[in-house]
Design an enzyme around this catalytic site. Structure first.
Site, PDB file in Angstrom:
ATOM      1  N   ASP A 135       0.856  -1.182   0.000  1.00  0.00           N
ATOM      2  CA  ASP A 135       0.000   0.000   0.000  1.00  0.00           C
ATOM      3  C   ASP A 135       0.893   1.232   0.000  1.00  0.00           C
ATOM      4  OD1 ASP A 135       0.839   0.362   2.596  1.00  0.00           O
ATOM      5  OD2 ASP A 135      -1.058  -0.179   3.512  1.00  0.00           O
TER       6      ASP A 135
ATOM      7  N   ASP B  82      -8.176  -7.383   1.415  1.00  0.00           N
ATOM      8  CA  ASP B  82      -7.192  -7.562   2.484  1.00  0.00           C
ATOM      9  C   ASP B  82      -7.809  -7.063   3.774  1.00  0.00           C
ATOM     10  OD1 ASP B  82      -5.554  -4.911   3.665  1.00  0.00           O
ATOM     11  OD2 ASP B  82      -6.682  -4.538   1.833  1.00  0.00           O
TER      12      ASP B  82
ATOM     13  N   CYS C 156     -10.992 -29.375   9.138  1.00  0.00           N
ATOM     14  CA  CYS C 156     -10.095 -28.309   8.691  1.00  0.00           C
ATOM     15  C   CYS C 156      -8.691 -28.871   8.497  1.00  0.00           C
ATOM     16  CB  CYS C 156     -10.079 -27.165   9.706  1.00  0.00           C
ATOM     17  SG  CYS C 156      -8.890 -25.852   9.312  1.00  0.00           S
TER      18      CYS C 156
ATOM     19  N   CYS D 103      -5.831 -27.070   8.352  1.00  0.00           N
ATOM     20  CA  CYS D 103      -4.774 -26.130   8.756  1.00  0.00           C
ATOM     21  C   CYS D 103      -3.797 -26.805   9.722  1.00  0.00           C
ATOM     22  CB  CYS D 103      -5.377 -24.875   9.376  1.00  0.00           C
ATOM     23  SG  CYS D 103      -5.801 -25.034  11.135  1.00  0.00           S
TER      24      CYS D 103
ATOM     25  N   CYS E  98      -5.424 -27.425  13.284  1.00  0.00           N
ATOM     26  CA  CYS E  98      -6.491 -28.426  13.392  1.00  0.00           C
ATOM     27  C   CYS E  98      -6.012 -29.834  13.086  1.00  0.00           C
ATOM     28  CB  CYS E  98      -7.642 -28.055  12.454  1.00  0.00           C
ATOM     29  SG  CYS E  98      -8.566 -26.593  12.985  1.00  0.00           S
TER      30      CYS E  98
ATOM     31  N   HIS F  48      -4.700 -20.780  11.631  1.00  0.00           N
ATOM     32  CA  HIS F  48      -6.036 -21.299  11.365  1.00  0.00           C
ATOM     33  C   HIS F  48      -6.882 -20.249  10.647  1.00  0.00           C
ATOM     34  CE1 HIS F  48      -9.966 -23.185  11.814  1.00  0.00           C
ATOM     35  NE2 HIS F  48     -10.383 -21.967  12.175  1.00  0.00           N
TER      36      HIS F  48
END
Length: 377
Positions: free
Chosen positions: A89, A271, A309, A311, A314, A340
């Site tokens: 940015d 974002d 999940c 991730c 998990c 996660h």
């Protein structure tokens, strides 16, 4: 090059080819303000959770360690060991967020550093030079993010100045990309639409910047105090006047529901700090809404954060263990929660893209919102 693959209403399934790889959209960019995701998340972790784009902050990296330092070290990709796209940015949001530490003039903005108080000047040319030193994939134009409830005369003057700044950004970017010592001579430039909650100002500004043939266009100045309904209305009114053959980026947004509503209104890029910030405080996103691991009911809960999940948290750890880590203020607890949440967002965007490809986004959105509203299990 940007290519629309499929449309469902205004929603777009597309891809943007860049010098650092092809970005499949709609996409959620993972926010690493100072070239790192807060919560001890490494770039190798980002690769594992299938992050497409990392976002870093021009102002913060200019203040520390310094963009010239980053250039000497080979640019931001080499500095943080990340070979996929990066968006920086422009520092324009700090014009809004550091209101007590800055003065806006036609030439640019005078800041006092939030770290040590030293004086900083940043205008369109300086922002482009900093971002060129960082060598990001996509650079954002320098703008003023006016408060959403600002008076109309203030917003009109601010938007006019933002347009003049955009012309200067475009000229400076072209100059920088022609220099032999520029690290990324294929750096892309996205312009930013502003106008607070005044739809007519937004539309006129969209028409004006659309004529400038930029690499992409962002809608800025939302999610800064207006209601969700006002944000959705502004998107409905504004996005149709941005070029269909260029990507659209809704800056700083947002919740999973915000993102789904944005996709429906033609947005490609998103974002937000929510997944990482909330994760660091034990607030976790699931397909059945958010859960707060600090709640006592999870003390003996041996289930993963969310069944099924994939991730890193998990796959291996229980709610009870991660809660213990958070209560004990162990960094691992924050790290697992951030991983996660980012995985949840990245996976949701994969689901969105698949739904758009198969012409069932409307149904996907309805089911997802219903599921998340139903509450945790």
């Amino acid at each position: 090059m940007y290519r629309v693959i499929k449309q469902e209403g205004r929603a777009k399934r597309a891809e943007l080819t860049t010098v650092h790889g092809c970005i499949q959209t709609p996409v959620f960019m993972n926010v690493g303000t100072v070239a790192a995701i807060k919560g001890a998340v490494a770039t190798s972790d980002l690769e594992e959770i299938r992050t497409q784009v990392e976002l870093s902050n021009t102002y913060h990296l200019h203040v520390r360690p310094g963009d010239k330092v980053v250039k000497q070290l080979g640019g931001l990709h080499k500095f943080m060991s990340w070979n996929r796209p990066i968006l920086t940015d422009s520092g324009g949001f700090q014009v809004f967020s550091l209101a007590g530490l800055r003065k806006i003039r036609e030439e640019g903005v005078y800041f006092n550093s939030h770290i040590d108080g030293r004086k900083i000047f940043m205008g369109p040319e300086e922002s482009m030079q900093i971002q060129s030193n960082l060598a990001s994939t996509i650079a954002m134009a320098f703008d003023e993010c006016a408060p959403s409830k600002a008076e109309r005369p203030y917003v009109e003057a601010s938007v006019a100045r933002t347009t003049r700044w955009l012309e200067r950004c475009k000229a400076e970017m072209a100059r920088l990309n022609s220099l032999e010592d520029t690290i990324n001579r294929n750096q892309l430039l996205f312009g930013i639409n502003q106008g607070a909650v005044y739809a007519d100002i937004r539309v006129e500004h969209a028409k004006r910047i659309a004529e400038m043939d930029l690499d992409g266009y962002a809608v800025g100045g939302l999610a800064v105090g207006e209601t969700h309904e006002e944000m959705y209305y502004i998107l409905e009114e504004t996005v149709p006047f941005l070029p269909l053959d260029k990507p659209v980026y809704l800056m700083g947004v947002g919740t999973p529901a915000n993102i789904l509503e944005g996709v429906e209104r033609g947005v490609d890029f998103f974002d937000c700090v929510y997944p990482s910030r909330n994760g660091r405080h034990g607030h976790l996103y699931t397909n059945h809404g958010k859960i707060n691991l600090f709640n006592a009911k999870y003390e003996l809960d041996d289930r993963p954060i969310e069944e099924g999940c994939g991730c890193p948290a998990c796959r291996r750890y229980s709610r009870a263990y991660i809660r213990h880590l958070l209560k004990a203020k162990e960094m691992l607890g924050m790290r697992l929660c951030v991983l996660h949440n980012l995985y949840f967002y990245n996976t949701m965007m994969e689901e969105v893209r698949a739904a758009l490809e198969e012409g069932r986004f409307g149904e996907y959105k309805r089911r997802k919102l219903e599921s998340m509203a139903a509450g945790p299990v």
